[in-house]
Structure formats: C-alpha cells, structure tokens
Design a protein around this motif. Structure first.
Motif, mmCIF file in Angstrom:
data_model
loop_
_atom_site.group_PDB
_atom_site.id
_atom_site.type_symbol
_atom_site.label_atom_id
_atom_site.label_comp_id
_atom_site.label_asym_id
_atom_site.label_seq_id
_atom_site.Cartn_x
_atom_site.Cartn_y
_atom_site.Cartn_z
ATOM 1 N N HIS A 56 0.952 -1.043 -0.017
ATOM 2 C CA HIS A 56 0.066 0.038 -0.072
ATOM 3 C C HIS A 56 0.923 0.989 -0.076
ATOM 4 N N ASP A 71 -3.658 -8.332 6.227
ATOM 5 C CA ASP A 71 -4.195 -7.507 4.909
ATOM 6 C C ASP A 71 -3.573 -6.139 4.898
ATOM 7 N N SER A 116 -4.322 -3.464 7.130
ATOM 8 C CA SER A 116 -5.118 -2.753 7.396
ATOM 9 C C SER A 116 -5.263 -2.090 8.876
ATOM 10 N N LYS A 117 -4.338 -2.713 9.742
ATOM 11 C CA LYS A 117 -4.224 -2.668 11.082
ATOM 12 C C LYS A 117 -2.912 -2.786 11.653
ATOM 13 N N ASP A 119 -7.058 0.637 13.844
ATOM 14 C CA ASP A 119 -7.518 0.119 12.444
ATOM 15 C C ASP A 119 -7.557 1.532 11.521
ATOM 16 N N GLY A 155 -8.542 1.506 8.613
ATOM 17 C CA GLY A 155 -9.778 1.792 7.866
ATOM 18 C C GLY A 155 -10.883 2.752 8.605
ATOM 19 N N MET A 156 -10.736 2.858 9.917
ATOM 20 C CA MET A 156 -11.481 3.884 10.482
ATOM 21 C C MET A 156 -10.977 5.186 10.780
ATOM 22 N N THR A 157 -11.072 5.987 9.863
ATOM 23 C CA THR A 157 -10.236 7.432 9.907
ATOM 24 C C THR A 157 -10.822 8.182 11.136
#
Length: 233
Positions: free
Chosen positions: A35, A79, A81-82, A96, A98-100
């Motif tokens: 990423h 993945d 993401s964390k 996390d 993904g949790m802006t």
C-alpha cells in the motif's frame, strides 16, 4: 560499495526530539501488502505510521498510537489494514487504519511488559487474532472481537522474542529455551529446545514457508533450524 539513494522522507509532527531512539533501538516494518510502502516506526512511547506517496516518495505522517511507556514491539495485520503495538506499560493496542480518526484501542494486557506482539490467522477460523508474549512468562491469544484472552500458555522464562507464520509459533525466552507451538493446538507447547547459541536470544524469525526459523543472539551470531526433524536436511 554501491551508493545508497534516498527516495524521500516522512515528516512527523509533535515528536519530542529528546525521545527519538538511536537507529538500533527503533522498530520499523513495511506493510505485508504494497500500500504505497506504508511503514511504522517507534519513538519510545509513541508508535507512528506513514506512507510514501508515489514514485518520487514524498511522504506524510498519518497517525500515532501513544503508550504509557516505551514501545517494545509492533506488527501489521495480514491485509495491512491494522497496526498492533505493545510495550512496557503491559498493554497491546490496535489502530484500525480503515476507521479514519478513530483512536487506538487496548486489546491485550499482561502482568508485566509485553515484549512481542504478532497477528496470526487461526486455523479453520476467520477470526482476527493476535498473540502476545510477556516478561510475565506467558503468551496469550486474543480474539479482537472480545476483551479477554482466549488462551494462555506458560513459558519457562520471560519471553524475549516471538514470531509466527502459518501454523507455527516460535518463542525465544530468557533462559535460552525455544518453544515451538503448533497453532492447530495453540494451548500447548509442542516442543522445547535448547538454543544452540552461547548467549542470550535477541530475536527469532520464521521462514516464509514455516518449515524453519532463525535465532539471533546478543553476540551477533545466528543459527538456522528446521521446525520438524524431517526437514533438517
């Protein structure tokens, strides 16, 4: 000698200069998936992550996790993401990505500092899991959907290093014992070996195929071992 090339830099704000550790004391990990080369770094009691943007590698700091003591370990989820971090304040905390804007959450606790934290995928389960190893001589498994440890394994001594890949967990301890655990039966130590190194274990790392692992000592020596005797050749 081939000259190194600096691709870019990351600027982090609000990092107290006096708290930056020397290079050998920092922890950094690239994400398991690409990423844009996200990475993390540890600056004493703060875990930071950033992203290198594009081919010119201009960077930006993105988020931080604050601890109440020095950070001793960090890891990415499979993945990417964390991020999980753990340290001397006896806790492990999860961010996390993904949790802006969401703050990091405490996901684990021990009676003494946590020396190592690793994500892993439990066999026959899609549950998000981490395993923590502590100076309290235990390793604990945590299902991130619940608050309590799902299992605890007693070690012979303080946990100094730990790594996991596929169904294999290898734990290095202060007594130079190496515990090997089959994650299909995670509540028990499958085998304990004496480290072939003369001095204290500094790090253990599993191979990508999980058939072997390396052990590094404080004297700079490294040994390579097969997980199963049948793979020794």
């Amino acid at each position: 000698m081939k000259q190194s090339v600096v691709l870019g830099h990351i600027r982090f704000t609000d990092l107290p200069f006096t708290n930056i550790l020397p290079l050998k004391g920092c922890l950094s990990h690239f994400t398991p998936r690409r990423h844009n080369f996200i990475f993390v770094m540890v600056v004493k009691s703060r875990l930071s992550w950033g992203r290198l943007m594009g081919s010119q590698a201009t960077g930006e700091g993105r988020a931080m996790i604050d601890f109440d003591g020095p950070v001793l370990s960090c890891d990415w989820s499979v993945d990417g993401s964390k991020i999980a971090g753990a340290g001397a304040d006896k806790t492990a905390r999860l961010l996390d990505l993904g949790m802006t804007g969401a703050p990091a959450q405490q996901v684990a606790a021990h009676e003494m500092p946590i020396k190592s934290v690793r994500f892993f995928e439990a066999p026959n389960s899609n549950a998000p899991m981490i395993v923590t190893g502590s100076w309290d001589r235990t390793i604990k498994y945590w299902d991130l959907r619940t608050a309590a440890a799902v299992a605890t394994v007693d070690c012979k001594e303080r946990v100094y290093s730990m790594d996991v890949n596929k169904d294999v967990l290898v734990v290095g301890t202060a007594s130079q014992d190496l515990h090997i655990i089959d994650l299909k039966n995670p509540g028990f130590i499958a085998e304990t070996r004496d480290s072939p190194l003369k001095y204290q274990t500094r790090v253990v790392a599993c191979s990508r195929d999980a058939k072997a692992f390396v052990v590094g000592g404080i004297d700079g020596r490294v040994t390579y071992q097969a997980v199963s005797p049948s793979e020794a050749s």
